[in-house]
Write a protein that holds these residues in place. Structure first.
Motif, PDB file in Angstrom:
ATOM      1  N   PHE A   1       0.843  -1.207   0.000  1.00  0.00           N
ATOM      2  CA  PHE A   1       0.000   0.000   0.000  1.00  0.00           C
ATOM      3  C   PHE A   1       0.879   1.258   0.000  1.00  0.00           C
ATOM      4  O   PHE A   1       0.515   2.281  -0.587  1.00  0.00           O
ATOM      5  CB  PHE A   1      -0.912   0.046   1.236  1.00  0.00           C
TER       6      PHE A   1
ATOM      7  N   ILE B   1     -10.660   1.934   3.533  1.00  0.00           N
ATOM      8  CA  ILE B   1     -10.063   2.653   4.669  1.00  0.00           C
ATOM      9  C   ILE B   1      -8.544   2.456   4.755  1.00  0.00           C
ATOM     10  O   ILE B   1      -7.796   3.403   5.004  1.00  0.00           O
ATOM     11  CB  ILE B   1     -10.740   2.224   5.998  1.00  0.00           C
ATOM     12  N   GLY B   2      -8.092   1.245   4.531  1.00  0.00           N
ATOM     13  CA  GLY B   2      -6.667   0.963   4.659  1.00  0.00           C
ATOM     14  C   GLY B   2      -5.830   1.775   3.675  1.00  0.00           C
ATOM     15  O   GLY B   2      -4.906   2.500   4.073  1.00  0.00           O
TER      16      GLY B   2
ATOM     17  N   CYS C   1      -5.887   5.526   4.458  1.00  0.00           N
ATOM     18  CA  CYS C   1      -5.053   5.941   5.599  1.00  0.00           C
ATOM     19  C   CYS C   1      -3.574   5.960   5.236  1.00  0.00           C
ATOM     20  O   CYS C   1      -2.849   6.894   5.600  1.00  0.00           O
ATOM     21  CB  CYS C   1      -5.282   5.012   6.795  1.00  0.00           C
ATOM     22  N   ILE C   2      -3.120   4.941   4.531  1.00  0.00           N
ATOM     23  CA  ILE C   2      -1.701   4.896   4.160  1.00  0.00           C
ATOM     24  C   ILE C   2      -1.393   6.070   3.216  1.00  0.00           C
ATOM     25  O   ILE C   2      -0.344   6.711   3.317  1.00  0.00           O
ATOM     26  CB  ILE C   2      -1.351   3.541   3.502  1.00  0.00           C
TER      27      ILE C   2
ATOM     28  N   ALA D   1      -3.019   8.948   3.119  1.00  0.00           N
ATOM     29  CA  ALA D   1      -3.157  10.208   3.865  1.00  0.00           C
ATOM     30  C   ALA D   1      -1.885  10.552   4.636  1.00  0.00           C
ATOM     31  O   ALA D   1      -1.608  11.729   4.887  1.00  0.00           O
ATOM     32  CB  ALA D   1      -4.345  10.126   4.822  1.00  0.00           C
ATOM     33  N   GLN D   2      -1.112   9.531   4.998  1.00  0.00           N
ATOM     34  CA  GLN D   2       0.148   9.811   5.701  1.00  0.00           C
ATOM     35  C   GLN D   2       1.081  10.669   4.853  1.00  0.00           C
ATOM     36  O   GLN D   2       1.828  11.479   5.382  1.00  0.00           O
ATOM     37  CB  GLN D   2       0.865   8.496   6.031  1.00  0.00           C
TER      38      GLN D   2
ATOM     39  N   VAL E   1      -2.994  14.752   5.857  1.00  0.00           N
ATOM     40  CA  VAL E   1      -4.367  15.241   6.024  1.00  0.00           C
ATOM     41  C   VAL E   1      -5.192  14.135   6.666  1.00  0.00           C
ATOM     42  O   VAL E   1      -4.823  12.957   6.589  1.00  0.00           O
ATOM     43  CB  VAL E   1      -5.006  15.654   4.673  1.00  0.00           C
ATOM     44  N   PRO E   2      -6.304  14.482   7.289  1.00  0.00           N
ATOM     45  CA  PRO E   2      -7.168  13.448   7.868  1.00  0.00           C
ATOM     46  C   PRO E   2      -7.943  12.678   6.795  1.00  0.00           C
ATOM     47  O   PRO E   2      -8.149  13.169   5.685  1.00  0.00           O
ATOM     48  CB  PRO E   2      -8.164  14.239   8.736  1.00  0.00           C
ATOM     49  N   VAL E   3      -8.340  11.489   7.170  1.00  0.00           N
ATOM     50  CA  VAL E   3      -9.252  10.673   6.357  1.00  0.00           C
ATOM     51  C   VAL E   3     -10.636  10.745   6.992  1.00  0.00           C
ATOM     52  O   VAL E   3     -10.761  10.689   8.215  1.00  0.00           O
ATOM     53  CB  VAL E   3      -8.798   9.195   6.345  1.00  0.00           C
ATOM     54  N   ILE E   4     -11.659  10.855   6.175  1.00  0.00           N
ATOM     55  CA  ILE E   4     -13.029  10.585   6.645  1.00  0.00           C
ATOM     56  C   ILE E   4     -13.520   9.360   5.911  1.00  0.00           C
ATOM     57  O   ILE E   4     -13.389   9.290   4.689  1.00  0.00           O
ATOM     58  CB  ILE E   4     -14.012  11.709   6.292  1.00  0.00           C
TER      59      ILE E   4
ATOM     60  N   HIS F   1     -14.229   8.229  12.746  1.00  0.00           N
ATOM     61  CA  HIS F   1     -15.027   8.640  11.574  1.00  0.00           C
ATOM     62  C   HIS F   1     -14.104   9.529  10.738  1.00  0.00           C
ATOM     63  O   HIS F   1     -13.713   9.165   9.634  1.00  0.00           O
ATOM     64  CB  HIS F   1     -16.300   9.361  12.003  1.00  0.00           C
ATOM     65  N   GLN F   2     -13.718  10.664  11.295  1.00  0.00           N
ATOM     66  CA  GLN F   2     -12.537  11.348  10.776  1.00  0.00           C
ATOM     67  C   GLN F   2     -11.336  10.726  11.502  1.00  0.00           C
ATOM     68  O   GLN F   2     -11.384  10.481  12.710  1.00  0.00           O
ATOM     69  CB  GLN F   2     -12.622  12.847  11.053  1.00  0.00           C
ATOM     70  N   MET F   3     -10.286  10.460  10.762  1.00  0.00           N
ATOM     71  CA  MET F   3      -9.128   9.776  11.349  1.00  0.00           C
ATOM     72  C   MET F   3      -7.880  10.626  11.145  1.00  0.00           C
ATOM     73  O   MET F   3      -7.504  10.927  10.008  1.00  0.00           O
ATOM     74  CB  MET F   3      -8.957   8.398  10.708  1.00  0.00           C
TER      75      MET F   3
ATOM     76  N   VAL G   1      -4.466  10.591  10.829  1.00  0.00           N
ATOM     77  CA  VAL G   1      -3.477   9.529  10.591  1.00  0.00           C
ATOM     78  C   VAL G   1      -2.087   9.912  11.082  1.00  0.00           C
ATOM     79  O   VAL G   1      -1.297   9.028  11.445  1.00  0.00           O
ATOM     80  CB  VAL G   1      -3.421   9.086   9.100  1.00  0.00           C
TER      81      VAL G   1
ATOM     82  N   ILE H   1      -9.732  -0.574  11.194  1.00  0.00           N
ATOM     83  CA  ILE H   1      -8.851  -0.797  10.039  1.00  0.00           C
ATOM     84  C   ILE H   1      -7.758   0.265   9.923  1.00  0.00           C
ATOM     85  O   ILE H   1      -6.594  -0.046   9.648  1.00  0.00           O
ATOM     86  CB  ILE H   1      -9.682  -0.868   8.730  1.00  0.00           C
TER      87      ILE H   1
ATOM     88  N   CYS I   1      -3.785  -0.602  10.135  1.00  0.00           N
ATOM     89  CA  CYS I   1      -2.891  -0.447   8.971  1.00  0.00           C
ATOM     90  C   CYS I   1      -1.691   0.434   9.306  1.00  0.00           C
ATOM     91  O   CYS I   1      -0.568   0.131   8.908  1.00  0.00           O
ATOM     92  CB  CYS I   1      -3.659   0.147   7.788  1.00  0.00           C
TER      93      CYS I   1
END
Lengths: 191, 191
Positions: free
Chosen positions: A35, A62-63, A66-67, A69-70, A74-77, B28-30, B32, B62, B66
């Motif tokens: 990823f 989601i996985g 998130c990877i 977004a690093q 920035v945040p993930v929703i 919900h918002q994450m 990271v 998740i 991750c």
């Protein structure tokens, strides 16, 4: 993206009914080191676009979101498939038809986290009929946020979703685009 | 973990019915980048244990699973709440009661990815009544895999799950343990 095409050829299994099983690395078991390579490519494509938020949909997006977004910091929703007690307050809501499950479900995202000033990149693992992506686009539009585009890991280019969404003027980047697949002959990729 | 307790105090909202809303950064918002700090702590706790696989449950586990797995360089498997067409073949299955939704649902993981030779670390965002965690433990036992322990972001220590699971001899590490909370007085942490 060559390493992804190679991985799909190596570990993907084409099943009857137009199903591509990539659950050994993408959407059940998740190879997070891999990823990281996909995320670099999303960063190469969208890193200069001023993204403030990454939007995905539960669960298998989601996985990779998130990877990715690093790298964007920035945040993930993640849009939720059912409204639960834990999402209080106001939500944006849309309907999504699931190809996999054969059902229609509500998808929600809190108004608190998806805002008019956001510049949103959508990340998801699959694009086929486009239903999930159209739902996410609808949430972005309801928020009045600016849509930067969508980053998809695997697009089934022989299904209508990609063209449908690109036809709306949305930038859609897929890291692998499958032109054709069947159980007997395996799969081919589109450029 | 101090930065987590501070973050919960700052951004968490205690709602009636024993609900702690931390959806602005956790489920919900994450956030990271913040997850990266939590992951380092899981690595500090479990990094020397020879973990070969991280197991979590959809959806809100998740993301943290991750980000944590990147430090361990192992794959994540997320247990799925419904058997879909995309999980073909044999699965381990167990039942989980959801506190949030008030329902009982099946949880499955593919036998292909959870194996007797695996050394499994369970990662999840919340531990309260322990139902999700007990379900994941059951999947690990069915696989005959070795359980290393569980890493939880937020434990509601006033609910029975943590003691129940620790009472089975399982190592459970929670990065923040809430001793008490109510709408009027906010929350306190256990050591």
């Amino acid at each position: 993206m060559q390493i992804l095409e190679e991985r799909i050829k190596k570990d993907g299994v084409v099943k009857e009914g137009g199903i591509l099983k990539v659950d050994s690395f993408l959407n059940h078991q998740m190879d997070v080191d891999f990823f990281g390579e996909l995320a670099k490519e999303f960063w190469r494509l969208y890193g200069a676009c001023g993204v403030t938020k990454i939007l995905t949909i539960e669960a298998s997006g989601i996985g990779i979101a998130c990877i990715t977004a690093q790298l964007f910091h920035v945040p993930v929703i993640f849009a939720k498939k059912n409204k639960t007690k834990n999402i209080a307050g106001e939500v944006y809501k849309t309907k999504v038809e699931s190809f996999t499950h054969g059902t229609v479900y509500d998808v929600v995202a809190s108004k608190e986290f998806l805002r008019a000033e956001d510049r949103v990149l959508i990340i998801d693992d699959f694009l086929a009929n486009g239903n999930a992506l159209l739902g996410l686009l609808d949430l972005v539009r309801q928020a009045g946020a600016q849509l930067i585009g969508a980053g998809i890991v695997v697009e089934k280019a022989f299904q209508p979703g990609g063209n449908l969404v690109r036809g709306q003027g949305v930038r859609v980047e897929a890291l692998a685009r499958i032109r054709s697949m069947d159980e007997k002959n395996g799969l081919t990729f589109a450029p």
